[in-house]
Write an enzyme that holds these catalytic residues in place. Structure first.
Site, short mmCIF file in Angstrom:
data_model
loop_
_atom_site.label_atom_id
_atom_site.label_comp_id
_atom_site.label_asym_id
_atom_site.label_seq_id
_atom_site.Cartn_x
_atom_site.Cartn_y
_atom_site.Cartn_z
N GLY A 171 0.82 -1.20 0.00
CA GLY A 171 0.00 0.00 0.00
C GLY A 171 0.86 1.25 0.00
O GLY A 171 1.75 1.41 -0.83
N ASP A 172 0.59 2.14 0.95
CA ASP A 172 1.38 3.36 1.08
C ASP A 172 2.29 3.29 2.31
O ASP A 172 2.61 4.30 2.92
CB ASP A 172 0.47 4.58 1.17
CG ASP A 172 -0.48 4.51 2.36
OD1 ASP A 172 -0.66 3.40 2.92
OD2 ASP A 172 -1.06 5.55 2.73
#
Length: 257
Positions: A171-172
């Site tokens: 993801g981030d």
């Protein structure tokens, strides 16, 4: 005849067992066969000149087989390296992934447990999370979100020292390993990363896009000497940074003895 058999045997064995070093193998084969070739061509024995004429064709054929085996081995090695890269690298950003993070962190913890190996030098683990990335991803789509992640990865690599390791774990979320780093140095590096990520990104969607970065840290051996424990401590510090306003840096708070 005995010399011919010996030459053929040596050339064949060198070709079959030295595919990894073709230039050395070709040198050995020529060094063995050329004296025999000269001797056969100028031998007074009847029929030896015919054997001499056959030697270059035999050696050339064996060299071709050697080079083909070398090419096959090289392709196998490249395939293994490519598979290794696919296993340990994030396909989107090219950064090392969670698998390689765990591998590297285990190695650093093992070295820390053996002071004779590296002097017992401490290191830091920084857990990072982007602030506002979900809004960008939802508003402009995954293609823009992927572009943003690649740009973030590039900025993070420039924000840290050459020996520091940047990982994307999903993801981030990013993790940075800072070898041989004090808490003061880690704090300065973390704040520099926050400043770099806060600069607007040009994603081709009109106005420049702003996001933030929150960071939590843990230090070995002060916060522990096990990979799972260090990651847990840095995650807790990251949660505290996001809870207190995002775009912040927090170090793990150690329990009082």
């Amino acid at each position: 005849m005995l010399a011919a058999l010996n030459v053929a045997g040596v050339v064949g064995v060198v070709s079959s067992r030295n595919a990894a070093t073709p230039r050395y193998a070709i040198f050995v084969m020529l060094a063995v066969s050329l004296p025999f070739l000269v001797g056969a061509l100028f031998s007074p024995a009847p029929g030896m000149s015919i054997v001499g004429f056959q030697v270059p064709f035999y050696v050339a054929g064996v060299i071709i087989v050697l080079l083909q085996n070398h090419a096959i081995n090289a392709r196998m090695i490249r395939a293994e390296l490519d598979n290794r890269d696919l296993a340990i690298k994030d396909a989107l950003t090219g950064l090392p992934n969670r698998i390689f993070l765990q591998e590297k962190l285990r190695g650093m913890c093992s070295e820390l447990a053996a002071p004779a190996a590296n002097g017992g030098r401490p290191f830091a683990v920084l857990s990072m999370d982007l602030d506002g990335f979900k809004h960008i991803n939802d508003r402009f789509g995954h293609a823009v979100g992927d572009m943003l992640l690649r740009k973030v990865a590039e900025r993070l690599k420039r924000a840290f020292r050459p020996g520091d390791m940047v990982f994307r774990i999903g993801g981030d979320e990013f993790v940075i390993l800072l070898p041989d780093t004090s808490e003061i140095e880690a704090t300065l590096l973390a704040k520099r990363a926050i400043e770099k990520i806060s600069v607007p990104f040009d994603l081709g969607v009109g106005a420049a896009t702003r996001i933030g970065l929150s960071i939590g840290s843990a230090f070995a051996p002060a916060d522990g000497g096990e990979p799972e424990l260090l990651l847990t401590c840095s995650d807790h510090a990251l949660y505290e940074a996001k809870r207190t306003g995002k775009g912040r840096y927090r170090a793990h708070v150690r329990a009082a003895n």
